[in-house]
Design an enzyme around this catalytic site. Sequence first.
Site, PDB file in Angstrom:
ATOM      1  N   SER A 212       0.830  -1.198   0.000  1.00 21.06           N
ATOM      2  CA  SER A 212       0.000   0.000   0.000  1.00 21.06           C
ATOM      3  C   SER A 212       0.872   1.259   0.000  1.00 21.06           C
ATOM      4  CB  SER A 212      -0.924  -0.071   1.225  1.00 21.06           C
ATOM      5  OG  SER A 212      -1.961   0.834   1.112  1.00 21.06           O
TER       6      SER A 212
ATOM      7  N   ASP B 132      -9.437  -4.300  -6.375  1.00 18.84           N
ATOM      8  CA  ASP B 132      -8.943  -3.548  -5.227  1.00 18.84           C
ATOM      9  C   ASP B 132      -9.383  -2.110  -5.385  1.00 18.84           C
ATOM     10  OD1 ASP B 132      -7.605  -2.241  -3.246  1.00 18.84           O
ATOM     11  OD2 ASP B 132      -5.593  -2.795  -3.895  1.00 18.84           O
TER      12      ASP B 132
ATOM     13  N   HIS C 114      -7.384  -5.526  -0.888  1.00 15.98           N
ATOM     14  CA  HIS C 114      -6.197  -4.681  -0.844  1.00 15.98           C
ATOM     15  C   HIS C 114      -5.050  -5.355  -0.094  1.00 15.98           C
ATOM     16  CE1 HIS C 114      -3.955  -1.038  -1.169  1.00 15.98           C
ATOM     17  NE2 HIS C 114      -3.886  -0.853   0.136  1.00 15.98           N
TER      18      HIS C 114
END
Lengths: 407, 273
Positions: free
Chosen positions: B98, B221, B249
Amino acid sequence: MDVLTDEALDLAPCGYFEFTDDGNLVRCNTTLLEQLGFASEELTGRNVETLFTLANRIFYQTHFFPLLKLHGRAEEIFVTLRAKDGSDLPVLINAVRRPAESGFVNVCVAIPVRQRRKYEDEILQAKKVAQKALEENNELITAKEQLEAHRYILDHKLALFKQRNQDLIQLNRVITHDLQEPLRKIMLFVDKLRLDEGIRLSASGEQVIERITKASRLLKDLISGLREFVTFDVTENPPSSVDLNQVVAKARDLVIRETGFGAVDLKMSELPVIEGFGEQLQLLFYHLLSNSVKFRRTDLPTVRVEIRSSIVQDNQFRILKDRYHYVDFVRLVYTDEGQGFDTRYTPGLFQIRKKLDARTEGLGFGLAYCKKIVENHNGSISTESEPGKGTRFIILLPFRQSDQAFI
Amino acid sequence: MNVEMDIIRRSNVKVWGSGSRTLLFAHGFGCDQNMWRFVTPAFENHFRIVTFDYVGCGKSDLTAYHPDRYANLNGYVQDVLEICRTLDLKNVIFVGHSVSSMIGLLASIKEPDRFERLILIGPSPCYINEPPDYVGGFERKDIEELLETMERNYIGWANFLAPVVMNRPDSPHLAEELTESFCSTDPYIAGRFARATFLSDNRRDLPFSRKPTLVMQCSEDLIAPLTVGDYLHRNLPNSRLVVLRATGHCPHLSAPDETIQVMTEYLGTPSLN
């Protein structure tokens, strides 16, 4: 989607749903479907994220699911569900992971908390106001303390600067006058010895005279070099926009003209325009290029230099601890394929007269100037090298010069 | 206490495993190094493994949190570089989830010699839409709503954050470790990290990247949609894009096997450096 066979659960006064680790909605009770206005088949094969508002999907991915997966359960999680008509349904969720036929299933119950949310809004609002006041107060206290401490440091530094400045003025006077005068006399007398017809010197005497002359000239050059270096500082002019492409090109022309060595192959990406002192920056690249030519490898026909640039953000505060203000810097990587040097010498490399090869021409001020110039710009310069593999300089220069620094 | 020890303790750095190459795992927003637990065992026999918590997350030293330093991603980049310096890491393989993807990318631009290649899981260079040319997936108001949801959960936060001894039928040996508190602990810091993350825009930095990069994108996602993956792949020199079957995610949590498989395959390819 599977229908719940247990009527009690299907019609229980709370929403109920199950989903797999990859997000597939497996089951849903009628209460939840009614609350959100969906028909059962509309949610078949859909992702559990469908139930959340966009922002709450992020929360689901970054907090809710990791928590559930790592802890096996989650309690009293506040999320906002999204009904079919787009309206919000605030709920509290309790969830637990259970083994299923294949893998795991995440089981959730959701209780609407519309009324509670209003109270929470008020609590949150009050908390925010209190928090803000507290923060501001804390910030003010810290700022005041820091200011006090900085004032003292600043005062101390100013005193030191004043003292150092006076030392420099004295040193400069000694260099320019007191040191020059005896030297001038030595040279005068040597000339007299050499030219005076009445004195006949032996061959070895002539040699001694020759060496005295040479040493005196070097001393004279060194003195004037040192004087220039000491007085070289931030110019009176404010910083202006400097096109690094032009500066480098000019420096290259100058080096070619002065050394008479024309085969300088300069490869560079498009360099940016930064705020700075143009003449100083030109001098910076002049010294770097001049070194690349001076310390070129004799087995190569050309001097190949590459300058690559990128933009990075770095802390503007270089000395003060615990102060952070990140601004844009251009990061220049200057590489040549010259003789290189042993990294043992790196620490003193940017000092005056740290010549690695005593046989080369020049007074040994070049890299000291480079460091001075880069620091005048509130930047930094570092180097690494390997004998036979060339030298690499990494230079960081801020895009903008802060006004305060030049008051 | 010397500076080295300070940084190890401050960032709760853990080093284990054996091998000449180092895998440096950096967690994403909302969690801490615990989230790598399903993935790291597959690599620890062949790599040295380094995990850590960003300052303000997990079991890091909260007193080291400085609002100005961590106002944007730069402070987090600094965390990574300081750990590299302390452990004298060179040519590491950086694995970022991320927001850590962009943090690792920026670190590799600042000090390229520290990195051999980058593995980015669910990266996004910019989360906010900028019509007409860029679709990040979110509007500013969505981010504000996220912050609100986080705040509301912090009201009764005790449950969310308190150490819980959990019965973990799937991997009982992990039960003890799970007594560690979960993820971010301080609501103020978590909120600021959310802002630093979701308001970041690193599109201009992409062309400066020089390292071979693997972009691992999940097939569904919403935080980093496929369009964002494509954008990254187009604008990141030397990058390879792999779209996982996994959705969501956090593939390293929801589909660790596939994540490990794709990583292993990429690690077997020679470095392009």
